[in-house]
Design an enzyme around this catalytic site. Structure first.
Site, mmCIF file in Angstrom:
data_model
loop_
_atom_site.group_PDB
_atom_site.id
_atom_site.type_symbol
_atom_site.label_atom_id
_atom_site.label_comp_id
_atom_site.label_asym_id
_atom_site.label_seq_id
_atom_site.Cartn_x
_atom_site.Cartn_y
_atom_site.Cartn_z
ATOM 1 N N CYS A 280 -4.635 8.164 9.218
ATOM 2 C CA CYS A 280 -4.768 7.683 10.605
ATOM 3 C C CYS A 280 -4.518 8.823 11.598
ATOM 4 O O CYS A 280 -3.705 9.693 11.368
ATOM 5 C CB CYS A 280 -3.729 6.601 10.873
ATOM 6 S SG CYS A 280 -3.980 5.131 9.943
ATOM 7 N N LYS B 234 0.842 -1.208 0.000
ATOM 8 C CA LYS B 234 0.000 0.000 0.000
ATOM 9 C C LYS B 234 0.876 1.257 0.000
ATOM 10 O O LYS B 234 0.630 2.205 -0.753
ATOM 11 C CB LYS B 234 -0.882 0.018 1.243
ATOM 12 C CG LYS B 234 -1.581 1.353 1.500
ATOM 13 C CD LYS B 234 -2.395 1.392 2.768
ATOM 14 C CE LYS B 234 -1.602 1.749 3.978
ATOM 15 N NZ LYS B 234 -1.355 3.188 4.150
ATOM 16 N N ASN B 235 1.923 1.244 0.817
ATOM 17 C CA ASN B 235 2.718 2.468 0.996
ATOM 18 C C ASN B 235 3.713 2.724 -0.124
ATOM 19 O O ASN B 235 4.419 3.733 -0.101
ATOM 20 C CB ASN B 235 3.407 2.448 2.359
ATOM 21 C CG ASN B 235 2.394 2.624 3.485
ATOM 22 O OD1 ASN B 235 1.219 2.916 3.232
ATOM 23 N ND2 ASN B 235 2.828 2.416 4.713
ATOM 24 N N ASP C 228 5.154 0.760 11.720
ATOM 25 C CA ASP C 228 3.882 0.191 11.246
ATOM 26 C C ASP C 228 3.661 -1.230 11.734
ATOM 27 O O ASP C 228 2.605 -1.806 11.469
ATOM 28 C CB ASP C 228 3.807 0.213 9.718
ATOM 29 C CG ASP C 228 3.712 1.627 9.188
ATOM 30 O OD1 ASP C 228 3.881 1.817 7.974
ATOM 31 O OD2 ASP C 228 3.491 2.547 9.999
ATOM 32 N N ARG D 266 0.970 14.822 12.707
ATOM 33 C CA ARG D 266 1.341 14.586 11.299
ATOM 34 C C ARG D 266 1.338 15.894 10.490
ATOM 35 O O ARG D 266 0.569 16.083 9.551
ATOM 36 C CB ARG D 266 0.429 13.535 10.689
ATOM 37 C CG ARG D 266 0.538 12.231 11.480
ATOM 38 C CD ARG D 266 -0.181 11.102 10.874
ATOM 39 N NE ARG D 266 0.590 10.492 9.788
ATOM 40 C CZ ARG D 266 0.116 9.471 9.083
ATOM 41 N NH1 ARG D 266 -1.077 9.020 9.331
ATOM 42 N NH2 ARG D 266 0.837 8.936 8.120
ATOM 43 N N ARG E 146 -8.701 -0.099 4.834
ATOM 44 C CA ARG E 146 -7.788 0.817 4.123
ATOM 45 C C ARG E 146 -6.509 0.114 3.717
ATOM 46 O O ARG E 146 -5.865 0.492 2.747
ATOM 47 C CB ARG E 146 -7.448 2.009 5.026
ATOM 48 C CG ARG E 146 -8.590 2.988 5.250
ATOM 49 C CD ARG E 146 -8.111 4.212 6.023
ATOM 50 N NE ARG E 146 -6.878 4.711 5.458
ATOM 51 C CZ ARG E 146 -5.842 5.141 6.192
ATOM 52 N NH1 ARG E 146 -5.898 5.110 7.501
ATOM 53 N NH2 ARG E 146 -4.752 5.582 5.607
#
Ligand code: EPZ
Length: 463
Positions: A119, A22-23, A314, A124, A409
């Site tokens: 998230c 995903k990232n 993560d 952030r 997600r």
């Protein structure tokens, strides 16, 4: 609202195929804004975040089509159009909409992005993105809902005060079509950043040094990059998540199509210290695989998260959950989160299941008790959701997990993959029954984001 119901206490066995990362998918989709041709992406995970990113790209004028399962083709042939009223929500729930700025500005001299979602794992801020783009010559305006940037970018030397993954990706894409040379020091070394660089090179970008702390980019001076075909690397966080599931329940799982073992070297070293076996297994004609086995004792170990190649932030929540199932004879352990300032929201849910854990600042102190008891819990963010799945799979009795939008997600076909490993897990269509006990005394647990102005951070000077 649907919820997951898990009957815990079964060992996992069988095989799980790992999806594309995903990232890596999200920044590489954004990089398609740099290309004047066809960008074909294979091994794209089917996730809420991928769909959200594709929707946001279509809103600015890109064409994106799933031409085969997990294969996307993207074109961005015209200059981008401003987001229309109400389209902001397309990227609201993902943080990576801000990654439009670098490529769009670099190629078209103008860019607009929604203020990010994603998230709730800390403040952030975006100060490093804005600082770097400004140093490259952008004029930036931050409005109510949007960030807007203008200017022709001129390459320069940049030194990031912290290896921010997103800022590194944004600035690499900005440099790719800027005028002249950009030397990016202190850049993130995550495998997903390396995969973005591989894709940019396939599109004709001239860069070198990915995977190290310094990347040098020769910009194309506003010329669009070419079309390309790229296969997304496998998801190391999904790999680690399933490895921790079988570590907590006991059993043996073959993880197929995994990333290179070195992408998770520090994580696997921690897992092996817990007594978990990690072996490469190459089935004839099959992609690379890793067999994860935990049959005997399960020891608890402490960890501190760090930017790559350190222990991945993560995987912190999932590891913390698994530690609750370490042998009760294990010494208490400390889990230190050094990347985000509010990434312990899963602790109070684990405490509902009986976990003996307290929080002091960025350190969670955990006393393994050899197991937990099923309860009704609520997910708070993407990786915390999987930590609750791990706890439910290994706990005694029934666990329900609500707020599944977080999980969807980032984990493709979760129930199907876990059910195929012998677990009893199902997605129920309506509201979870409530067995919730009184809220635990979480005064010591509540990890409030530290009071700081955007841009300030425990280790970052305001940029
Ligand atoms: C990426 O987020 C990942 N997301 C995150 O994964 C991952 O946890 C994170 O990198 C760290 O590895 C994607 O790639 C889509 P950062 P990103 O910029 O880019 C501070 C998941 O679960 N910071 O490296 O947002 C920031 O507040 C997600 O898949 C600034 O202070 O992470 C954080 O404390 C969660 N100013 C730290 O740096 C900035 O301008 C790391 O953030 C940018 C970041």
């Amino acid at each position: 609202m649907s919820f997951l119901r898990i009957e815990g206490g079964r060992n996992l066995s069988g095989r799980v195929s790992i999806a594309g990362a995903k990232n890596a998918t999200l920044p590489i989709l954004a990089s398609g804004l740099l290309s004047g041709g066809l960008l074909r992406l294979e091994n794209v995970p089917r996730l809420e975040d991928t769909a959200a990113m594709a929707g946001a790209l279509r809103a600015v004028g890109a064409s994106i089509e799933e031409v085969l399962p997990n294969v996307l083709e993207m074109r961005m042939e015209q200059p981008p159009r401003p987001l229309q009223e109400g389209e902001e929500s397309l990227a609201r729930n993902i943080r990576t909409g801000v990654l439009f700025l670098g490529p769009m500005l670099s190629r078209f001299g103008w860019a607009q992005a929604c203020l990010p979602g994603g998230c709730r794992i800390g403040a952030r801020p975006l100060d490093l993105h804005i600082w770097g783009l400004s140093k490259l010559g952008a004029t930036i305006h931050i409005g109510e809902k949007h960030i807007e940037a203008r200017g022709r970018l001129q390459g320069c030397d940049l030194r990031l005060p912290f290896p921010s993954v997103g800022a590194s990706e944004n600035l690499l894409m900005a440099a790719a079509s800027a005028r002249g040379t950009t030397r990016l020091r202190g850049v993130a070394r995550e495998p997903e950043v390396v995969d973005l660089c591989r894709c940019l090179r396939a599109m004709g970008a001239r860069l070198e040094g990915e995977g190290s702390a310094e990347i040098v980019v020769e910009g194309s001076d506003g010329e669009p990059l070419e079309g390309a075909s790229h296969r997304l690397l496998p998801d190391r966080i999904e790999t680690g998540s399933y490895a921790l599931a079988v570590a907590a329940t006991g059993g043996s799982l073959l993880l197929c199509d995994t990333p290179p073992r070195c992408d998770l070297a520090v994580f696997f070293e921690h897992l092996q210290r817990c007594g978990v076996a990690v072996e490469e297994e190459q089935e004839e004609g099959q992609q690379r695989g890793l067999r994860i086995t935990r049959e005997g004792g399960f020891s608890a170990v402490s960890l501190t998260t760090a930017p790559h190649p350190g222990f991945p932030t993560d995987l912190q929540a999932q590891f913390t959950a698994a530690m609750c199932f370490a042998d009760a004879t294990s010494d208490p352990v400390v889990v230190t989160e050094s990347v985000f300032e509010n990434r312990f929201m899963h602790l109070q849910e684990l405490q509902r299941m009986g976990a003996a854990v307290t929080l002091e600042g960025c350190r969670a102190h955990l006393s393994p008790q050899g197991g937990l008891t099923g309860a009704d819990v609520t997910a708070s963010d993407l990786r915390a959701s999987f930590s609750l799945v791990i706890a439910g799979l290994a706990a005694r009795g029934t666990t329900t997990i609500s707020a599944l939008h977080h999980l969807d997600r980032g984990y493709e076909r979760l129930e199907a993959k876990i059910s195929s490993c012998g677990a009893q897990i199902e997605r129920m269509p309506s509201a979870a029954p409530s067995r919730r006990r009184a809220k635990p005394s979480i005064a010591a647990l509540s990890a409030r984001p530290s009071e700081k102005k955007p841009g300030e951070h425990p280790w970052l000077p305001a940029c």
